[in-house]
Design a protein around this motif. Structure first.
Motif, PDB file in Angstrom:
ATOM      1  N   MET A   1       0.831  -1.194   0.000  1.00  0.00           N
ATOM      2  CA  MET A   1       0.000   0.000   0.000  1.00  0.00           C
ATOM      3  C   MET A   1       0.876   1.258   0.000  1.00  0.00           C
ATOM      4  N   ASN A   2       2.047   1.173   0.627  1.00  0.00           N
ATOM      5  CA  ASN A   2       2.946   2.334   0.631  1.00  0.00           C
ATOM      6  C   ASN A   2       3.426   2.654  -0.777  1.00  0.00           C
ATOM      7  N   ILE A   3       3.665   1.629  -1.557  1.00  0.00           N
ATOM      8  CA  ILE A   3       4.110   1.842  -2.934  1.00  0.00           C
ATOM      9  C   ILE A   3       2.996   2.491  -3.750  1.00  0.00           C
ATOM     10  N   ILE A   4       1.763   2.115  -3.504  1.00  0.00           N
ATOM     11  CA  ILE A   4       0.632   2.712  -4.212  1.00  0.00           C
ATOM     12  C   ILE A   4       0.520   4.186  -3.863  1.00  0.00           C
ATOM     13  N   GLN A   5       0.687   4.524  -2.589  1.00  0.00           N
ATOM     14  CA  GLN A   5       0.658   5.929  -2.175  1.00  0.00           C
ATOM     15  C   GLN A   5       1.803   6.711  -2.809  1.00  0.00           C
ATOM     16  N   ALA A   6       2.974   6.107  -2.879  1.00  0.00           N
ATOM     17  CA  ALA A   6       4.106   6.761  -3.528  1.00  0.00           C
ATOM     18  C   ALA A   6       3.833   6.967  -5.016  1.00  0.00           C
ATOM     19  N   GLY A   7       3.156   6.015  -5.636  1.00  0.00           N
ATOM     20  CA  GLY A   7       2.783   6.149  -7.041  1.00  0.00           C
ATOM     21  C   GLY A   7       1.852   7.328  -7.274  1.00  0.00           C
ATOM     22  N   HIS A   8       0.893   7.519  -6.360  1.00  0.00           N
ATOM     23  CA  HIS A   8      -0.012   8.658  -6.466  1.00  0.00           C
ATOM     24  C   HIS A   8       0.755   9.978  -6.342  1.00  0.00           C
ATOM     25  N   LYS A   9       1.717  10.017  -5.437  1.00  0.00           N
ATOM     26  CA  LYS A   9       2.528  11.233  -5.285  1.00  0.00           C
ATOM     27  C   LYS A   9       3.345  11.502  -6.545  1.00  0.00           C
ATOM     28  N   ALA A  10       3.873  10.452  -7.146  1.00  0.00           N
ATOM     29  CA  ALA A  10       4.652  10.606  -8.374  1.00  0.00           C
ATOM     30  C   ALA A  10       3.775  11.135  -9.505  1.00  0.00           C
ATOM     31  N   VAL A  11       2.544  10.652  -9.578  1.00  0.00           N
ATOM     32  CA  VAL A  11       1.623  11.126 -10.610  1.00  0.00           C
ATOM     33  C   VAL A  11       1.336  12.613 -10.417  1.00  0.00           C
ATOM     34  N   LEU A  12       1.161  13.041  -9.173  1.00  0.00           N
ATOM     35  CA  LEU A  12       0.926  14.459  -8.912  1.00  0.00           C
ATOM     36  C   LEU A  12       2.104  15.316  -9.369  1.00  0.00           C
ATOM     37  N   GLU A  13       3.317  14.827  -9.159  1.00  0.00           N
ATOM     38  CA  GLU A  13       4.503  15.560  -9.612  1.00  0.00           C
ATOM     39  C   GLU A  13       4.562  15.608 -11.140  1.00  0.00           C
ATOM     40  N   LEU A  14       4.207  14.521 -11.785  1.00  0.00           N
ATOM     41  CA  LEU A  14       4.201  14.499 -13.251  1.00  0.00           C
ATOM     42  C   LEU A  14       3.135  15.445 -13.811  1.00  0.00           C
ATOM     43  N   ILE A  15       2.024  15.572 -13.110  1.00  0.00           N
ATOM     44  CA  ILE A  15       0.987  16.510 -13.532  1.00  0.00           C
ATOM     45  C   ILE A  15       1.505  17.941 -13.448  1.00  0.00           C
ATOM     46  N   LYS A  16       2.264  18.241 -12.406  1.00  0.00           N
ATOM     47  CA  LYS A  16       2.852  19.578 -12.283  1.00  0.00           C
ATOM     48  C   LYS A  16       3.768  19.881 -13.467  1.00  0.00           C
ATOM     49  N   VAL A  17       4.558  18.895 -13.874  1.00  0.00           N
ATOM     50  CA  VAL A  17       5.454  19.076 -15.021  1.00  0.00           C
ATOM     51  C   VAL A  17       4.631  19.319 -16.287  1.00  0.00           C
ATOM     52  N   ALA A  18       3.568  18.555 -16.460  1.00  0.00           N
ATOM     53  CA  ALA A  18       2.745  18.681 -17.663  1.00  0.00           C
ATOM     54  C   ALA A  18       2.001  20.013 -17.720  1.00  0.00           C
ATOM     55  N   GLU A  19       1.692  20.585 -16.563  1.00  0.00           N
ATOM     56  CA  GLU A  19       0.932  21.833 -16.535  1.00  0.00           C
ATOM     57  C   GLU A  19       1.797  23.074 -16.726  1.00  0.00           C
ATOM     58  N   GLU A  20       3.093  22.946 -16.594  1.00  0.00           N
ATOM     59  CA  GLU A  20       3.954  24.116 -16.772  1.00  0.00           C
ATOM     60  C   GLU A  20       3.876  24.626 -18.194  1.00  0.00           C
ATOM     61  N   ALA A  21       3.951  25.939 -18.322  1.00  0.00           N
ATOM     62  CA  ALA A  21       3.893  26.557 -19.647  1.00  0.00           C
ATOM     63  C   ALA A  21       5.210  26.333 -20.385  1.00  0.00           C
ATOM     64  N   ILE A  22       5.107  26.041 -21.662  1.00  0.00           N
ATOM     65  CA  ILE A  22       6.309  25.881 -22.483  1.00  0.00           C
ATOM     66  C   ILE A  22       6.898  27.245 -22.800  1.00  0.00           C
ATOM     67  N   LEU A  23       6.043  28.175 -23.177  1.00  0.00           N
ATOM     68  CA  LEU A  23       6.496  29.514 -23.524  1.00  0.00           C
ATOM     69  C   LEU A  23       6.239  30.467 -22.373  1.00  0.00           C
ATOM     70  N   ASN A  24       7.277  31.068 -21.876  1.00  0.00           N
ATOM     71  CA  ASN A  24       7.131  32.127 -20.884  1.00  0.00           C
ATOM     72  C   ASN A  24       6.966  33.437 -21.639  1.00  0.00           C
ATOM     73  N   ASN A  25       6.219  34.352 -21.096  1.00  0.00           N
ATOM     74  CA  ASN A  25       5.947  35.609 -21.793  1.00  0.00           C
ATOM     75  C   ASN A  25       7.212  36.418 -22.068  1.00  0.00           C
ATOM     76  N   GLY A  26       8.222  36.308 -21.231  1.00  0.00           N
ATOM     77  CA  GLY A  26       9.444  37.076 -21.412  1.00  0.00           C
ATOM     78  C   GLY A  26      10.474  36.410 -22.299  1.00  0.00           C
ATOM     79  N   ASP A  27      10.288  35.151 -22.640  1.00  0.00           N
ATOM     80  CA  ASP A  27      11.270  34.423 -23.444  1.00  0.00           C
ATOM     81  C   ASP A  27      10.958  34.544 -24.926  1.00  0.00           C
ATOM     82  N   ASP A  28      11.761  35.356 -25.621  1.00  0.00           N
ATOM     83  CA  ASP A  28      11.633  35.447 -27.066  1.00  0.00           C
ATOM     84  C   ASP A  28      12.688  34.604 -27.754  1.00  0.00           C
ATOM     85  N   ASP A  29      13.676  34.136 -26.984  1.00  0.00           N
ATOM     86  CA  ASP A  29      14.815  33.415 -27.553  1.00  0.00           C
ATOM     87  C   ASP A  29      14.650  31.906 -27.389  1.00  0.00           C
ATOM     88  N   LEU A  30      13.560  31.382 -27.922  1.00  0.00           N
ATOM     89  CA  LEU A  30      13.348  29.936 -27.854  1.00  0.00           C
ATOM     90  C   LEU A  30      13.592  29.332 -29.232  1.00  0.00           C
TER      91      LEU A  30
END
Length: 84
Positions: free
Chosen positions: A1-30
Protein backbone atom coordinates in the motif's frame (compact mmCIF):
# COMPACT_ATOMS: atom_id res chain seq x y z
CA UNK A 1 0.00 0.00 0.00
CA UNK A 2 2.95 2.33 0.63
CA UNK A 3 4.11 1.84 -2.93
CA UNK A 4 0.63 2.71 -4.21
CA UNK A 5 0.66 5.93 -2.17
CA UNK A 6 4.11 6.76 -3.53
CA UNK A 7 2.78 6.15 -7.04
CA UNK A 8 -0.01 8.66 -6.47
CA UNK A 9 2.53 11.23 -5.29
CA UNK A 10 4.65 10.61 -8.37
CA UNK A 11 1.62 11.13 -10.61
CA UNK A 12 0.93 14.46 -8.91
CA UNK A 13 4.50 15.56 -9.61
CA UNK A 14 4.20 14.50 -13.25
CA UNK A 15 0.99 16.51 -13.53
CA UNK A 16 2.85 19.58 -12.28
CA UNK A 17 5.45 19.08 -15.02
CA UNK A 18 2.75 18.68 -17.66
CA UNK A 19 0.93 21.83 -16.53
CA UNK A 20 3.95 24.12 -16.77
CA UNK A 21 3.89 26.56 -19.65
CA UNK A 22 6.31 25.88 -22.48
CA UNK A 23 6.50 29.51 -23.52
CA UNK A 24 7.13 32.13 -20.88
CA UNK A 25 5.95 35.61 -21.79
CA UNK A 26 9.44 37.08 -21.41
CA UNK A 27 11.27 34.42 -23.44
CA UNK A 28 11.63 35.45 -27.07
CA UNK A 29 14.81 33.42 -27.55
CA UNK A 30 13.35 29.94 -27.85
CA UNK A 31 14.84 27.79 -30.55
CA UNK A 32 13.05 24.94 -32.24
CA UNK A 33 15.20 22.45 -30.30
CA UNK A 34 14.14 23.91 -26.95
CA UNK A 35 10.48 23.81 -27.94
CA UNK A 36 10.84 20.25 -29.19
CA UNK A 37 12.54 19.15 -25.95
CA UNK A 38 9.92 20.87 -23.81
CA UNK A 39 7.09 19.24 -25.75
CA UNK A 40 8.76 15.84 -25.54
CA UNK A 41 9.21 16.27 -21.78
CA UNK A 42 5.52 17.09 -21.33
CA UNK A 43 4.48 14.15 -23.50
CA UNK A 44 6.70 11.79 -21.52
CA UNK A 45 5.34 13.10 -18.21
CA UNK A 46 1.74 12.58 -19.35
CA UNK A 47 2.32 9.06 -20.66
CA UNK A 48 4.31 8.10 -17.56
CA UNK A 49 1.47 9.34 -15.35
CA UNK A 50 -1.06 7.22 -17.25
CA UNK A 51 1.23 4.21 -17.05
CA UNK A 52 1.68 4.63 -13.30
CA UNK A 53 -2.08 5.00 -12.79
CA UNK A 54 -2.76 1.84 -14.81
CA UNK A 55 -0.19 -0.08 -12.80
CA UNK A 56 -1.70 1.21 -9.53
CA UNK A 57 -5.12 -0.09 -10.59
CA UNK A 58 -3.64 -3.48 -11.50
CA UNK A 59 -1.89 -3.74 -8.15
CA UNK A 60 -5.06 -2.76 -6.26
CA UNK A 61 -6.98 -5.51 -8.07
CA UNK A 62 -4.27 -8.05 -7.22
CA UNK A 63 -4.37 -7.03 -3.54
CA UNK A 64 -8.18 -7.26 -3.46
CA UNK A 65 -8.13 -10.67 -5.15
CA UNK A 66 -5.50 -11.95 -2.73
CA UNK A 67 -7.49 -10.76 0.27
CA UNK A 68 -10.65 -12.42 -1.06
CA UNK A 69 -8.83 -15.73 -1.51
CA UNK A 70 -7.47 -15.74 2.03
CA UNK A 71 -10.83 -14.90 3.62
CA UNK A 72 -12.84 -17.46 1.64
CA UNK A 73 -13.07 -20.72 3.58
CA UNK A 74 -13.94 -23.94 1.84
CA UNK A 75 -17.26 -25.46 2.82
CA UNK A 76 -17.02 -28.25 5.33
CA UNK A 77 -20.01 -30.12 6.50
CA UNK A 78 -20.43 -31.36 10.05
CA UNK A 79 -19.36 -34.91 9.23
CA UNK A 80 -16.31 -33.83 7.19
CA UNK A 81 -15.12 -31.58 10.01
CA UNK A 82 -15.43 -34.36 12.59
CA UNK A 83 -13.86 -37.14 10.53
CA UNK A 84 -10.19 -37.92 10.87
Amino acid sequence: MNIIQAGHKAVLELIKVAEEAILNNGDDDLSADKLKNAAATKKLAIFDAFEILARIEDEKKMIEDASKETTAKPFKGFAEGRSR
